[in-house]
Structure formats: structure tokens, C-alpha cells
Write an enzyme that holds these catalytic residues in place. Sequence first.
Site, PDB file in Angstrom:
ATOM      1  CB  SER A  86     -10.003  34.915  41.501  1.00 15.26           C
ATOM      2  OG  SER A  86     -10.214  35.296  42.514  1.00 15.26           O
ATOM      3  CG  ASN A 135      -2.775  33.974  41.073  1.00 13.66           C
ATOM      4  OD1 ASN A 135      -0.953  34.110  40.977  1.00 13.66           O
ATOM      5  ND2 ASN A 135      -2.477  33.061  42.227  1.00 13.66           N
ATOM      6  CE1 TYR A 136      -6.064  30.961  36.779  1.00 14.04           C
ATOM      7  CE2 TYR A 136      -5.428  31.100  39.193  1.00 14.04           C
ATOM      8  CZ  TYR A 136      -6.395  30.779  37.884  1.00 14.04           C
ATOM      9  OH  TYR A 136      -5.193  29.155  38.024  1.00 14.04           O
ATOM     10  CG  LEU A 137     -10.101  38.041  39.618  1.00 14.03           C
ATOM     11  CD1 LEU A 137      -9.993  38.940  40.709  1.00 14.03           C
ATOM     12  CD2 LEU A 137     -11.369  38.175  38.684  1.00 14.03           C
ATOM     13  CB  SER A 181     -10.184  39.063  33.292  1.00 13.42           C
ATOM     14  OG  SER A 181      -9.390  38.153  33.903  1.00 13.42           O
TER      15      SER A 181
END
Length: 559
Positions: A513, A516-518, A390
Site C-alpha cells: 500500500s 502503490n496506493y498511498l 489514501s
Amino acid sequence: DGSKWRFLEHKGPVFAPLYEPMPDKVKFYYDGKPMKLSAPAEEVATFFAKMLDHEYTTKDIFRKNFFKDWRKEMTSEEKTKITDLNKCNFSEMNEYFKAQSEARKQMSKEEKQKIKEENERLLQEYGFCLMDNHKERIGNFRIEPPGLFRGRGDHPKMGMLKRRIRPEDIIINCSKDSKHPKPPPGTKWKEVRHDNKVTWLASWTENIQGSIKYIMLNPSSRIKGEKDWQKYETARRLKKCVDRIRTQYRDDWKSKEMRIRQRAVALYFIDKLALRAGNEKEEGETADTVGCCSLRVEHIKLYPKMDEQEYVVEFDFLGKDSIRYYNKIPVEKRVRLQHLFHSISSASPICTLFPSFHSRCPLQTSILNKHLQELMDGLTAKVFRTYNASITLQQQLKELASDDSLPAKILSYNRANRAVAILCNHQRAPPKTFEKSMQNLQTKIDEKQNQLSAARKQLKAAKADHKASHDDKSKKAVELKRKAIQRIEEQLMKLQVQATDREENKQIALGTSKLNYLDPRISVAWCKKWDVPIEKIYNKTQREKFAWAIDMAEKDYEF
């Protein structure tokens, strides 16, 4: 686990359709002679036949596992006769399935509409549940059909038979006071339970790896949204104390205790390289994939100097889903000299990189996470990945923000997302249609350039005409030609940007991403700030998942 619910009612899962035997005219051949198979053996044979054009069916381990499991489904007579997979001929079956697939593509509009309506009916009946007075969408309400297990990379169990899931295999979860889901006539559920501490609606154990599968709520549901929000809030809390944690693990490199030094080096890699921690697993059960804690000496090489940089470590290993992780990075002198050099110089290639945590055990993810919990409540190795992904997106977007056209802004966003995907090692094989789609795009670009060239000639002629006549009609014609050129230039630029984006994206998977990650609030704020429609960044499913973030008003959200 999720928040406790008070009431849960649903219809249960939709089972895979029962096996339909092959038409009599479609033959299976053994040793050159047609042979009629029993229904269970024929069904498993069709799984192999469907995959005949796939490279899996050429792999020894796949063929061996398939043949072993197929024989379990045969009658004793079939077992006696069919002893060699190389003598089996599935080509007629394969042709039959290809023809069926082609026929589906050629369906009339009415036939396609009929299927669409039936799917919609099933969705309305089984695709929603009632949870605490909220109608919530269910994620995967269909049970996966039987087939052959593929696995990722060189999985030792590839080719094994994934058995048909029956009602007797399924545990249903709902509230006591709800209308319980009814199993298909003549069958019964394995169990009906009322556990409000979990958010799954049904579960079963699959036969290949013995893992538990669940029917869960759709990502757009209220509970999933809350869990998502909590995940990004935890990563934001890490942002506030990450400097203190980094100072501490650097201090721990000097510790007299080897286990503390090793833990600190592992944490440095997890933080700096966004490596996964690497969970403990059974030997021989899965492909040989590793994460940070399970790295072995053979996975790294040390260089005092490389590419004009000092103390370089070269990583080369298979990570999650057997995706290769290859990276060369300069590390701090103390990491290389005090820990890595010490570990590698005296160890065999198959030794773990972090060996002496306690007795002869390698550093374990659970122990690393326990230490992280002491540094910050709720902190695990995965939170570092979310935080670093992020923060990278936010920094990249600040650098890339511009007053460009909409296609250029989207290219900028994708480049920022790409930097995160590279950090997280989210790779993909180039799509099979990549070259063809690039050729098609290039043809469109060439056509557009020809149009532009013709339009410029027309403008030149219109200007000459106006110079000669000086009337309003010719003046108007010049203006129209100018506008036409501007429009074609914009269209050309859009196509060129698309080509650049596609080429740069060839081997990078942006979706993982992004989903799930940002922190989605970074993307939403960026869209609002630069007047980019949110649909250009998130598709319909993603917009449903991130509805909680899209509702926010800020244009300057700081992760």
C-alpha cells in the site's frame, strides 16, 4: 504507455549466465545407480535439486508438470531409462548447492568487494539509458534466469520449465538515430523497433502463460514520477465527486433493470471494501482467484443478524496472488434484500453473483469501467482503491497525531498504514524468523529492564551519599545517575515500541500500500509537521521513487 519520447538510447539487457555443468564428483542417481545426464537434462534437474527442501517439490501437480517438461529436455536414451520421478535421487546435487551457498556466506571481504565492483560496473554500463537528454535509471536490466515456475497458491502450471530467454526472443525498442544495442556475438535480436508511444526498452514473451515481460525505467525516473503523480491526482479528483457517485449508485439499486442494480451493488462493494474489480481470464490458465465482478454464490453467505448487527454479508474467497479474503460486514438493507438474497436463493454455488448483465454473461470489468468513465473522466475501479487507501491514511494520521517520542510517532504511522493494508487485504505469511527475532528482542528488553533496575539502585545510593556529604561531587553524581536512568528508559521504550510494532505487523504487508496506493504527499507532510525524518518512513529506494513528493514544502497537505 507514457509520454512520447523523442530520443532513446540504451545498451540492451544483461543475460543470465550460461549453465555450468556439475562437477564429476556430484552424482545424480536413478533407481539407486549413478547416471550421467546430458547438459540440457542436467540443467533442468538442478532446478528441481535446488528446491528439494521446499514444499513445492512435494506437491503432485508441481512434480507432474516438472517431470513432463524435464522429459522434453532429455535425450531419447534418457527418456527410455528415466520413467519415474520417485526413482530419481537429487540429494547430492542439493548438498552441492547448499555448500556453494554456505561458501558465498563465508567469502572474504576482498572477494565480496570484487563481486560488488563487478555489479557496479554492470549497473553503470547497462543500468542507465538516455531519454530526451536525461540520464534515466533502468529498473530491471537483467533477464531472469531459467528455472521452475512456482506461481501463487495452487497454480495449475506450477513446476513447468521457465525457458532461458535468448537474444532471438527479444524485441529492442530505441530511437532510429541512437546507437542500437548490440546482441551477444553470433546472435541477433528478434526485432528492433522505434515506438515512442511506449516507455519500455525491451520485451519478450515468457513461455508459461504467454505473457509479455518488459524492461522498464526505474520507479525513480521522470516519466514514472509523472505517471505516479497523475494517478494520485485522479484519486484526488474522485474525492471531489465521490458523494455524487455514491448517491447515484444507491439510486441505481432501485432501477427496474437488473443489470443496473447489479452494477450498482458491485460498485458499492468496490467502494466500501476496496475490492479489486477482478479481470476476465482463461479457465484453467491460472489459480482460481476472483475479484468483485467474478465473485460466485459460494463466496458469500448472508445473515439477517450477526454479532448484534443486521444484514451481514460474509465474504470468503481467494483474491490476487491466491491470498484469502475473509470479511464480515453489515450492508444496507436494500443491497441484501433486493439483490443478494434474490441472486443466492435460486442459484447454484458455482453461479456468478452478478449473472444477468447481458445475455448469460457475468458483469465484466471492462463494462464496469466504461460506466465509471461516464461518471468521471479517467475513473476506473482501481482509482477507488487508491482513493480509499489514501483517505484512510489521512484520517488515521489525524487521529493518531501526538506529541510522543519519535519511536511512538513511527508506531502511530505504522498503525495508520496497517489500517490501509487491512482495508486492501495486503497479507503475508509470518516471516520464518519471526519467533526467533521476537525472542532476541525480548532478551534485549529483559536486559534493559535489569539495567534500569540496577541504575535506580545506583541513584538511590547516590542520593543517600549526597544527603550525608552535601558536597558538589555527590550532587553531580546524582545528576549523572538521573540522566543515565532517563537514557535507559528511552532505550527501553524504543525496544518495547519495536516489539509491539513487530507483533502487530506479523501478518500484514505494509509495503504494497505504501508503494502503490498511498499518496506520498500525505506521509511527507505528516513527517514535516511532526519532525519525523523522512528516512524513518521511506527507505532509499522508496525515497528515489517519491522524490517528486518529497520536494514539496507544505506541512498541511490535504489529499
